[in-house]
Design a protein around this motif. Structure first.
Motif, PDB file in Angstrom:
ATOM      1  N   LYS A  24      51.724  13.645 -35.306  1.00  0.00           N
ATOM      2  CA  LYS A  24      52.830  14.396 -34.513  1.00  0.00           C
ATOM      3  C   LYS A  24      52.772  15.632 -34.676  1.00  0.00           C
ATOM      4  O   LYS A  24      53.099  16.599 -33.796  1.00  0.00           O
ATOM      5  CB  LYS A  24      54.751  13.918 -34.968  1.00  0.00           C
ATOM      6  N   LEU A  25      52.903  16.625 -36.062  1.00  0.00           N
ATOM      7  CA  LEU A  25      52.922  17.870 -36.567  1.00  0.00           C
ATOM      8  C   LEU A  25      51.219  18.493 -35.726  1.00  0.00           C
ATOM      9  O   LEU A  25      51.331  19.592 -35.123  1.00  0.00           O
ATOM     10  CB  LEU A  25      52.441  18.041 -37.710  1.00  0.00           C
ATOM     11  N   VAL A  26      50.441  17.696 -36.345  1.00  0.00           N
ATOM     12  CA  VAL A  26      48.817  18.380 -35.340  1.00  0.00           C
ATOM     13  C   VAL A  26      49.070  18.791 -33.947  1.00  0.00           C
ATOM     14  O   VAL A  26      48.633  19.175 -33.874  1.00  0.00           O
ATOM     15  CB  VAL A  26      48.104  17.197 -35.827  1.00  0.00           C
ATOM     16  N   THR A  27      49.389  17.250 -33.035  1.00  0.00           N
ATOM     17  CA  THR A  27      49.555  17.542 -31.913  1.00  0.00           C
ATOM     18  C   THR A  27      50.072  18.858 -31.856  1.00  0.00           C
ATOM     19  O   THR A  27      50.290  19.166 -29.927  1.00  0.00           O
ATOM     20  CB  THR A  27      49.899  16.448 -31.072  1.00  0.00           C
ATOM     21  N   THR A  28      51.964  18.683 -31.929  1.00  0.00           N
ATOM     22  CA  THR A  28      53.087  19.571 -31.407  1.00  0.00           C
ATOM     23  C   THR A  28      52.184  21.361 -31.866  1.00  0.00           C
ATOM     24  O   THR A  28      51.682  22.325 -31.349  1.00  0.00           O
ATOM     25  CB  THR A  28      53.243  19.791 -32.177  1.00  0.00           C
ATOM     26  N   LEU A  29      51.127  21.297 -33.306  1.00  0.00           N
ATOM     27  CA  LEU A  29      50.652  22.600 -33.167  1.00  0.00           C
ATOM     28  C   LEU A  29      49.749  23.006 -31.938  1.00  0.00           C
ATOM     29  O   LEU A  29      49.146  23.918 -32.024  1.00  0.00           O
ATOM     30  CB  LEU A  29      50.671  22.566 -34.957  1.00  0.00           C
ATOM     31  N   VAL A  30      49.234  22.158 -32.004  1.00  0.00           N
ATOM     32  CA  VAL A  30      47.810  22.388 -30.446  1.00  0.00           C
ATOM     33  C   VAL A  30      48.616  22.685 -29.473  1.00  0.00           C
ATOM     34  O   VAL A  30      47.911  23.642 -28.693  1.00  0.00           O
ATOM     35  CB  VAL A  30      46.386  20.786 -30.824  1.00  0.00           C
ATOM     36  N   PHE A  31      49.824  21.717 -29.099  1.00  0.00           N
ATOM     37  CA  PHE A  31      49.784  22.376 -28.057  1.00  0.00           C
ATOM     38  C   PHE A  31      50.455  23.460 -28.143  1.00  0.00           C
ATOM     39  O   PHE A  31      50.615  24.037 -26.935  1.00  0.00           O
ATOM     40  CB  PHE A  31      50.987  21.203 -27.944  1.00  0.00           C
ATOM     41  N   ILE A  32      51.659  23.727 -28.780  1.00  0.00           N
ATOM     42  CA  ILE A  32      52.172  24.987 -29.663  1.00  0.00           C
ATOM     43  C   ILE A  32      50.695  26.207 -28.522  1.00  0.00           C
ATOM     44  O   ILE A  32      50.860  27.458 -28.598  1.00  0.00           O
ATOM     45  CB  ILE A  32      52.817  25.891 -29.881  1.00  0.00           C
ATOM     46  N   PHE A  53      46.997   8.600 -29.713  1.00  0.00           N
ATOM     47  CA  PHE A  53      48.017   9.797 -29.927  1.00  0.00           C
ATOM     48  C   PHE A  53      48.060  10.897 -29.603  1.00  0.00           C
ATOM     49  O   PHE A  53      47.400  12.220 -29.054  1.00  0.00           O
ATOM     50  CB  PHE A  53      49.075   9.613 -30.854  1.00  0.00           C
ATOM     51  N   VAL A  54      47.014  11.836 -30.642  1.00  0.00           N
ATOM     52  CA  VAL A  54      46.164  13.457 -30.981  1.00  0.00           C
ATOM     53  C   VAL A  54      45.412  13.406 -30.096  1.00  0.00           C
ATOM     54  O   VAL A  54      45.956  14.397 -29.359  1.00  0.00           O
ATOM     55  CB  VAL A  54      45.669  13.203 -32.769  1.00  0.00           C
ATOM     56  N   LEU A  55      44.561  12.740 -30.350  1.00  0.00           N
ATOM     57  CA  LEU A  55      43.323  13.022 -29.119  1.00  0.00           C
ATOM     58  C   LEU A  55      43.867  12.419 -27.553  1.00  0.00           C
ATOM     59  O   LEU A  55      43.663  13.967 -26.972  1.00  0.00           O
ATOM     60  CB  LEU A  55      42.059  11.110 -29.661  1.00  0.00           C
ATOM     61  N   GLY A  56      44.662  11.643 -27.050  1.00  0.00           N
ATOM     62  CA  GLY A  56      44.802  11.595 -25.833  1.00  0.00           C
ATOM     63  C   GLY A  56      45.600  12.703 -25.828  1.00  0.00           C
ATOM     64  O   GLY A  56      45.596  13.660 -24.180  1.00  0.00           O
ATOM     65  N   TRP A  57      46.449  13.664 -26.083  1.00  0.00           N
ATOM     66  CA  TRP A  57      47.217  14.867 -25.519  1.00  0.00           C
ATOM     67  C   TRP A  57      46.709  15.941 -25.796  1.00  0.00           C
ATOM     68  O   TRP A  57      46.256  16.933 -25.129  1.00  0.00           O
ATOM     69  CB  TRP A  57      48.630  14.554 -27.231  1.00  0.00           C
ATOM     70  N   VAL A  58      45.857  16.134 -27.013  1.00  0.00           N
ATOM     71  CA  VAL A  58      44.738  17.088 -27.159  1.00  0.00           C
ATOM     72  C   VAL A  58      43.764  17.661 -25.967  1.00  0.00           C
ATOM     73  O   VAL A  58      43.648  18.318 -25.605  1.00  0.00           O
ATOM     74  CB  VAL A  58      43.899  17.008 -28.435  1.00  0.00           C
ATOM     75  N   LEU A  59      43.344  16.142 -25.386  1.00  0.00           N
ATOM     76  CA  LEU A  59      42.546  16.266 -23.923  1.00  0.00           C
ATOM     77  C   LEU A  59      42.849  16.746 -22.824  1.00  0.00           C
ATOM     78  O   LEU A  59      43.341  17.918 -22.323  1.00  0.00           O
ATOM     79  CB  LEU A  59      41.480  14.584 -24.004  1.00  0.00           C
ATOM     80  N   LEU A  60      44.269  16.037 -23.171  1.00  0.00           N
ATOM     81  CA  LEU A  60      45.242  16.519 -21.709  1.00  0.00           C
ATOM     82  C   LEU A  60      45.656  18.194 -22.189  1.00  0.00           C
ATOM     83  O   LEU A  60      45.730  18.892 -20.873  1.00  0.00           O
ATOM     84  CB  LEU A  60      46.576  15.681 -21.959  1.00  0.00           C
TER      85      LEU A  60
END
Lengths: 270, 263
Positions: A32-40, A241-248
């Motif tokens: 969750k942390l990594v995904t949120t950081l990529v998001f930001i 979770f991570v790959l899906g979101w980061v791709l999106l």
């Protein structure tokens, strides 16, 4: 001053939300942390005048809120509490940057207003997603995730104590303000002398209390490591979770969804 | 079992500002004993207690917990065997949920997840607080907080329990429940308190501290009958030993007043 202790700073309720039980709650905090950081990072990387391309990014916090069963309005309220900071950062833009950039019918918008909206939108997205992260994970687990990701331990412990002592500070301050207001009758506001003395006392009191809490932690074997029982396993769920979101995020970064959607609708209408 | 002995020899402690809080205290507490440490406010009880878990290191004299001598180096070994319950449970409870709080110690001891869960459940069950396991500690009542604070210490299976004013700020029922709970423990117990009635119920032995010195160390019941000694140390006979005021007719009767308020 009831506001200070009961309303404004009820951040501790975030930790209560973290004890929920959903697919996202049970993920490894690191995912969750990594995904949120990529998001930001992605949200922040857009150009100064970007507004429409940012809107689709709201999908990330919204999906997390709905799947995690988090109270939307509670979180929205927390985000709005800090909104003034972003507001004052952006509010001067419309005065300095007055080149007209967009015409909406008879209304024309200057570049300053657009960049102001862009700042506010980015603020909502980044702060919102950070709050959602804590509400889904819990602050301690986020800290543990940071430590496991290789963030130096002193930083993590600082963060942990900052969070822990925040409540101590608020507690002491609100008690002190209550005591003062009970003995202040007609005069409004606080004299600078009284204020200085209160501030000094607050420092001494919180130092005392912080010391006791630290002692209590040491008594139970605290050695600077955060240890919690929570899922610490990168499995297929975390990977998806991570790959899906980061791709999106990346596709939304490089492919302008709102623009294409708009064009498509316009073409169908015409 | 020799490793549950607490022995102080001519203990001195001076704070950095020059205040001498402990001035030559010696005692020996053996395995399974339950000892009350009593004294007026500022007598040096808390300072003495802070030595027992290695928070303070004596400026002179020595303190031995089991076979371990208290020095800066082996503070961890001491903390492992001495469980300390603080006066203010809010200082002791700092995690988001009761479970996390009780699990904090066992996790730091490096126990496995299964083991930690078992320890937490067991500790909370002992103090009768299993039903609050998922709640945040700051939302509990004073009595519940105190019980959970005791559970956090029990979960680390200490040999010696040290408590600072365990009955303060409790309502009478919660206090009675706490006394019942503590009676059931077979640890070596050292309890600093102003609540002499509780000391009478729980501790067979009492140490009186006055002005940083040990003024008495004997059987609780004998000691509490010595009114002059108690008065010298800023204490008073426990209520339960003062005889019943109602039965003896010395209790003050409050009559409703019949004053007319005209303003």
């Amino acid at each position: 001053m009831a506001k200070l202790d009961s309303q404004l700073f009820h951040i501790d309720a975030l930790d209560e939300l973290a004890s929920g039980n959903s697919v996202f709650h049970n993920l490894d905090p690191r995912a969750k942390l990594v995904t949120t950081l990529v998001f930001i990072g992605t949200v922040v990387s857009f150009g100064k005048y970007e507004v429409s391309a940012l809107i689709p990014f709201a999908i990330y916090p919204l999906v997390l809120i709905s799947v995690g069963g988090l109270p939307f309005f509670y979180l929205a309220e927390r985000v709005l509490l800090v909104a003034p900071f972003a507001f004052f950062i952006g509010i001067l833009n419309p005065f300095f940057d007055q080149t007209i950039m967009v015409h909406l019918g008879s209304v024309s918008l200057s570049g300053g207003w657009i960049s102001f909206f862009s700042i506010m939108l980015r603020f909502l997205l980044t702060v919102g997603s950070a709050l959602v992260l804590i509400a889904l994970t819990g602050f301690h687990a986020v800290c543990m995730g940071l430590e496991k990701l290789g963030v130096p331990r002193p930083f993590v412990v600082q963060l942990l104590f900052l969070y822990r002592y925040l409540f101590v500070l608020i507690d002491e301050a609100s008690r002190m303000i209550r005591a003062k207001s009970l003995r202040t009758f007609h005069s409004r506001g606080t004299k600078i002398r009284t204020f200085g003395s209160m501030l000094g006392h607050l420092l001494l009191r919180t130092l005392d209390r912080a010391q006791r809490i630290h002692l209590a932690m040491c008594c139970r074997g605290f050695d600077g490591h955060v240890r919690l029982i929570c899922p610490l396993k990168i499995g297929w769920k975390e990977t998806i979770f991570v790959l899906g979101w980061v791709l999106l995020f990346f596709s939304m970064r490089f492919y302008h969804i709102s623009e294409h959607l708009g064009l498509m609708i316009m073409r169908n209408i015409v | 079992m020799s490793h549950h002995i607490v022995e102080a020899k001519d203990l001195f402690f001076r704070y950095p500002d020059g205040t001498e809080a402990v001035k030559g205290i010696s005692f020996k507490i053996t395995h399974g004993e339950s000892v009350a440490v009593v004294g007026a406010n500022g007598a040096g009880k808390s300072t003495l207690l802070q030595h027992l878990n290695g928070y303070l290191i004596p400026t002179k004299g020595e303190l031995r917990i089991g076979e371990v001598m208290l020095t800066r180096k082996n503070v961890h070994a001491i903390r492992r065997s001495v469980g300390m319950v603080f006066q203010d449970p809010d200082d002791q409870l700092f995690m988001p949920t009761v479970f996390d709080d009780v699990a904090f110690g066992p996790l730091n001891l490096g126990l496995s997840e299964e083991n930690v869960k078992a320890k937490v459940n067991q500790a909370l069950e002992t103090v009768g607080m299993l039903h609050v396991i998922k709640r945040p500690p700051y939302k509990l009542s004073g009595g519940e907080k105190r019980s959970v604070a005791i559970a956090t210490v029990l979960a680390m299976s200490p040999d010696i329990l040290v408590m600072d004013e365990p009955s303060s700020n409790l309502d009478p029922l919660a206090r009675q429940r706490l006394i019942g709970l503590l009676k059931g423990f077979h640890h070596t117990k050292i309890i600093a308190t102003h609540d002499l009635d509780m000391a009478l119920e729980l501790c067979e032995r009492t140490i009186v501290i006055h002005d940083g010195r040990l003024t008495a160390d004997s059987r609780t019941l004998d000691l509490f009958q010595n009114e002059s000694l108690l008065a010298e140390s800023g204490l008073a006979k426990p209520l339960s030993m003062q005889g019943c005021h109602v039965c003896s007719g010395t209790a003050k009767q409050f009559q409703p007043r019949t004053v007319n308020h005209t303003h």
